[in-house]
Scaffold this active site. Structure first.
Site, PDB file in Angstrom:
ATOM      1  N   GLU A 413       9.257  -8.799  -2.494  1.00 26.10           N
ATOM      2  CA  GLU A 413      10.668  -9.086  -2.765  1.00 26.10           C
ATOM      3  C   GLU A 413      11.250  -8.160  -3.837  1.00 26.10           C
ATOM      4  OE1 GLU A 413      11.068 -13.719  -1.459  1.00 26.10           O
ATOM      5  OE2 GLU A 413      10.124 -13.328  -3.390  1.00 26.10           O
ATOM      6  N   GLU A 483       4.230 -15.168   4.405  1.00 26.83           N
ATOM      7  CA  GLU A 483       4.437 -16.484   3.824  1.00 26.83           C
ATOM      8  C   GLU A 483       4.977 -17.397   4.924  1.00 26.83           C
ATOM      9  OE1 GLU A 483       6.817 -16.557   0.258  1.00 26.83           O
ATOM     10  OE2 GLU A 483       5.822 -14.788  -0.572  1.00 26.83           O
TER      11      GLU A 483
END
Length: 962
Positions: A413, A483
């Site tokens: 991220e 994820e």
């Protein structure tokens, strides 16, 4: 040194100065090492410039300072407070500047050298992890400074050491320019939290080495070459290898994989040192659009793992790391993504030894820049590229010799930009033997894997079918959910549905559940604290408690569910032909390491048992095997076969008879409970008696069954919302917890419309509706009895425009006392519509206390699924159809209001829910909501229960299956 230059390094975007180049890490050699952990003197200042540097000089009197343990975090040792944010920076975003209010910890350690410490001057001082920026002095000499909290840094110090009275001084700043690169959804915890070690480097010793150990699956041969920066010889006794460093040799070998982690012990010997080698032969390749190891596609059944301990934070010892790996292996997990930084290096050694695939992730995340549309993101700013490359190099060089590491990850991220491309190019150039991962690059410019987070089931299926579009390169790449299955509170739901997709489509190569452990901090008043419990001005609450383990490392129901969902042996059958199908779901191993057995159970009690002969099926192969005939004279009742696969012998990660997989196959169907309406209701003195039932004549409310008091029996549709019910604020989909509260389902009102007594029944008509709304449920309770048992038939019909599903549908009531609970149905743990794979039908026993699941933030929990009958508090209940059972010593409303477990106080009543239906759980605390098939629709429903007084009390509270 001037006031300005004393701290300007804190806001310098460079990685630091003075540190040696990165190199391979290894656990031990015959060179000397001195651990400098233990008690250090400590002084905390509010700002980086609050104190001068005089404390670093020999002779400084720090006797009045506090003491802290190293490795450790000072905020967990009584100095300041931890801060939790998911992605918001807890300081103004003005890169690379940080606030003047910058907690700064000065650390002092005095030490003597052992008497046999060599005097040749070749010694380095190693820091394995310091958050977030440190400056180091030894005996008054400034060695330099560094950033990169989860990365090693070494300094040459041999020329500065003395036999005794050495003074090591370290100044650690909580905030630095490096903090902008470490916004990693975790507690901000400053300190020296990994090992500090003095390492002697002998003349002629190894500075760096690279083990290249490939495997050719077509020939069964392994090729070994160990590159070293100094001349030496490589020996591997088990393989008869004795070659010069840098010289390749090819020999027959057993390959390394996560399923069969074969390691060969070797030695790299130079003129001054013998370095132990643990060599695993394996080849990682991107071939035909798939990740292949040793020529075979792999399916990741993984978890994301932050490092965590509830008292020590990220300061983990070897025993805790080993416990993590053992728990993973025992729960069928085969892979770990080291979110979002390289772990302690000893953890990777355990992955090598015990067998886990590893995605090793760089210490990089700049998530907070999403708040400004990624403007000024360091990843796309050339000034920061040297720091990014330094982080990539320190990860790769440290961990390059671990066979468990099959993929490097650029970070997490952090947007996209030139810095990431530079990292990718450097890593590919330095180590072309591994693949490269990064989730945040939708075009896959810099990656070998198409990676996503929290894509829902429908999108994952489209990707599996290659119908997802995107760039040409992306469409050719394998897909991994780096994820998914957000394990926050009760859940995650839908894991079995994901696994079915992974197994159905070759392109889908598995995923990594978020995440391994709840990051609750042990707290004397709250049990475990989460974001906001330390007075943080910015925080993200209990979003930090989103693991498959509770903070004390007890497995949650989510981990038990995941173990079942990903078990490497499929055991199935429908009970129609007397056979069981056994399927090998391993990628590499056959089934020779497992033993199989069966039990024949009637009404949850084992009637017969035996062994099942299963061939050593190759990976992917199946066999249909005959089950024996039911034993003659077996009692009547619901019957099933339970087939188990267990370890046939002890392994390094679990003992013999550890259950790896199991399945249940129906043999005889359940008999529906029946009660003839033979007894007549009798009204007298304000009560109505119907068989063993006693009712209030005015309201029709049940007061007792025989001598067992009952209170508050009524229709119930509310549950204390789960984290996944409530959803995340950024979710675009329907967040059912909020919708339920908006509709008022947490404040339902019950109106009595009629109490009707007929010749053989008592009928109570009610309307159940929330205040301020016109939607409602009509509920009719019809009571009948055969004289000994009492039957309740419930019929509900929704009224008005119901646009959302119900949280639950059933009845609840209170019992004056109950301790032990026994039931026949799903167990031993909780289960909900989309979290029920691990629920085995059996006869189970528990206490009311043990039926509660201790989520850090209290919420709906503890339901047992498909219960045929239950006994508690002297009452026996049978259901038609089978029901969900919940029993607790507090009301749903009290559970809903609690913020920590310590808020829940046991009352004098045990509240029991018998549910006809429950809404699914899903993963919407960060992922998708429950699939539509798990929605509890508001529609007409009928269900019934039979109540009677227990024939015998439950005498055991030990969880047990029949």
């Amino acid at each position: 040194m001037s006031f300005r230059t004393s701290t300007q390094y804190v806001e310098d975007v460079s990685p630091g100065s003075g540190a040696l180049p990165p190199r391979a890490w290894y656990a031990s050699s015959d060179a000397k090492a001195l651990c400098l952990g233990g008690s250090w003197r400590f002084r905390l200042s509010d700002t980086a410039d609050a104190e001068d540097d005089s404390f670093a000089a020999p002779g400084y009197d720090a006797g009045g300072w506090a003491q802290v343990s190293v490795p450790g975090h000072w905020v967990l040792q009584g100095h300041g407070s931890p801060v939790y944010t998911n992605h918001l920076y807890p300081f103004p975003v003005d890169p690379p500047r940080v606030p003047t209010e910058n907690p700064t910890g000065d650390h002092l350690r005095l030490f003597d050298l052992p008497g046999d410490w060599p005097e040749d001057g070749g010694t380095v001082l190693r820091f394995d992890g310091v958050e977030s920026c440190a400056r180091v002095w030894l005996n008054g000499t400034d060695l330099g400074e560094f950033k990169g909290s989860r990365l090693p840094h070494e300094f040459a110090v041999g020329h500065l050491l003395k036999p005794g009275g050495n003074v090591l001084a370290v100044r650690v700043h909580q905030w630095s320019a490096g903090s902008y690169l470490e916004d990693q959804d975790q507690w901000w915890l400053p300190g020296i939290f990994r090992d500090v070690t003095l390492l002697h480097r002998p003349a002629g010793g190894v500075l760096d080495f690279f083990v290249h150990a490939s495997y050719d699956h077509t020939t069964g041969a392994g090729t070994l070459r160990v590159d070293s920066d100094v001349d030496g010889r490589v020996t591997v006794p088990d393989l008869g290898i004795d070659v010069a460093a840098g010289e390749p040799v090819t020999v027959p070998v057993e390959p390394w994989s996560a399923e069969t982690p074969r390691l060969y012990d070797g030695v790299l010997a130079t003129g001054g040192e013998r370095v132990p080698l643990r060599i695993g032969f394996r080849t990682v390749a991107l071939s035909d659009g798939l990740i292949r190891v040793n020529g075979r596609p792999v399916l990741f059944k993984g978890v994301n793992r932050h490092e965590w301990h509830p008292e020590r934070g990220r300061a983990l010892d070897l025993a805790t790391m080993r416990e993590d790996v053992l728990l993973m292996k025992r729960h069928n997990i085969n892979a770990v993504r080291t979110s979002h930084y390289p772990p302690h290096p000893a953890f990777l050694g355990l992955c090598d030894e015990l067998g886990l695939w590893v995605i090793d992730e760089c210490d990089l995340e700049t998530h907070g820049f999403t708040e400004q549309g990624w403007r000024d993101n360091p990843v796309d700013d050339d000034r920061w590229t040297p720091a990014l490359l330094d982080r990539a190099a320190r990860m790769v060089e440290r961990d390059k010799n671990h066979p468990s590491v099959v993929i490097w990850s650029l970070g997490n991220e952090a947007g996209t930009g030139r810095g990431l491309t530079a990292m990718a190019e450097w890593i590919h150039g330095r180590d072309p033997s591994r693949l490269l991962h990064y989730e945040g690059d939708p075009g896959c410019r810099d990656t070998d894997v198409y990676s996503r987070m929290y894509a829902d089931h429908a999108e994952v299926e489209r990707i599996g079918r290659r119908l997802d579009g995107g760039t040409h390169k992306r469409r050719q790449l394998p897909f991994v959910l780096c994820e998914f299955g957000h394990a926050m509170g009760n859940g995650p739901g839908g894991l079995a549905d994901y696994q079915q997709l992974f197994e159905a489509h070759e392109r889908l190569q598995g995923g990594f559940v978020w995440e391994w452990i709840d990051h609750g901090i042990a707290h004397p008043e709250l049990g475990y604290a989460y974001g906001g419990d330390f007075g943080e001005e910015l925080h993200d609450g209990n979003f930090v408690c989103d693991g498959l383990l509770f903070p004390d490392r007890r497995p949650s129901p989510g981990l038990t569910e995941y173990k079942k969902v990903i078990e490497p042996v499929g055991i199935s059958g429908d009970g129609t032909d007397g056979t069981v199908r056994v399927t090998n779901k391993y990628d590499f191993a056959d089934l020779s390491a497992l033993a199989f057995s069966w039990t024949y159970e009637v009404e949850g009690e084992v009637v017969d048992s035996g062994t099942l002969t299963v061939p050593a099926l190759a990976p992917g192969a199946s066999a249909d095997l005959g089950l024996p005939e039911p034993p003659p004279g077996a009692p009547a009742g619901e019957a099933l076969w339970t087939v188990r696969a267990v370890l046939a012998a002890d392994t390094p990660w679990a003992p013999k008879d550890h259950v790896v997989a199991w399945g249940q196959i129906p043999a005889a169907q359940r008999r529906t409970p029946y009660v003839a309406a033979a007894a007549r209701p009798v009204a007298r003195d304000g009560v109505i008696t119907l068989g063993p039932g006693v009712f209030d004549a005015r309201t029709g409310a049940l007061r007792a069954v025989g001598d067992v008091g009952v209170c508050g029996l009524r229709l119930d549709v509310w549950r204390a919302t789960t984290d996944n019910d409530d959803g995340a604020a950024w979710q675009s989909g329907l967040r059912y917890g909020l919708l339920w509260r908006k509709l008022g389902l947490h404040r339902m009102r019950h109106r009595l419309d009629a109490v009707e007594v007929s010749e053989d029944a008592l009928t109570v008509r009610t309307r159940v509706a929330p205040a301020a709304r016109e939607t409602a449920l009509s509920a009719v309770y019809r009571w009948t009895s055969d004289g000994d048992r009492l039957r309740l038939a419930v019929a509900t019909v929704p009224e008005g425009d119901w646009t959302v599903p119900l949280p639950r549908l059933g009845i609840r009531f209170g019992l004056p006392a109950a301790d032990r609970v026994e039931w026949f149905g799903g167990g031993p743990g909780e289960a909900y519509p989309d979290t029920k794979a691990a629920s085995a039908v059996g006869r189970w026993r528990s206490t009311v206390e043990d039926m509660q699941t201790p989520y850090v933030r209290p919420q709906e929990n503890g339901a047992r699924i498909e219960v045929r009958w239950a006994e508690l508090g002297g009452l026996r209940v049978e259901g038609d159809p089978a029901f969900w059972l919940t029993a607790r010593r507090w009301t749903t409303e009290q559970l809903d209001a609690a913020t920590h477990r310590t808020d829940l106080l046991s009352g004098g009543t045990v509240w029991v829910n018998l549910d006809h239906g429950q809404h699914g759980i899903g993963s919407q605390s960060c992922g998708p909501a429950p699939l539509p098939r798990y929605h509890l629709k508001a529609e007409p429903a009928e269900f019934s229960f039979v109540f009677s007084v227990s024939a015998t009390p439950t005498v055991s509270a030990t969880p047990n299956a029949g």
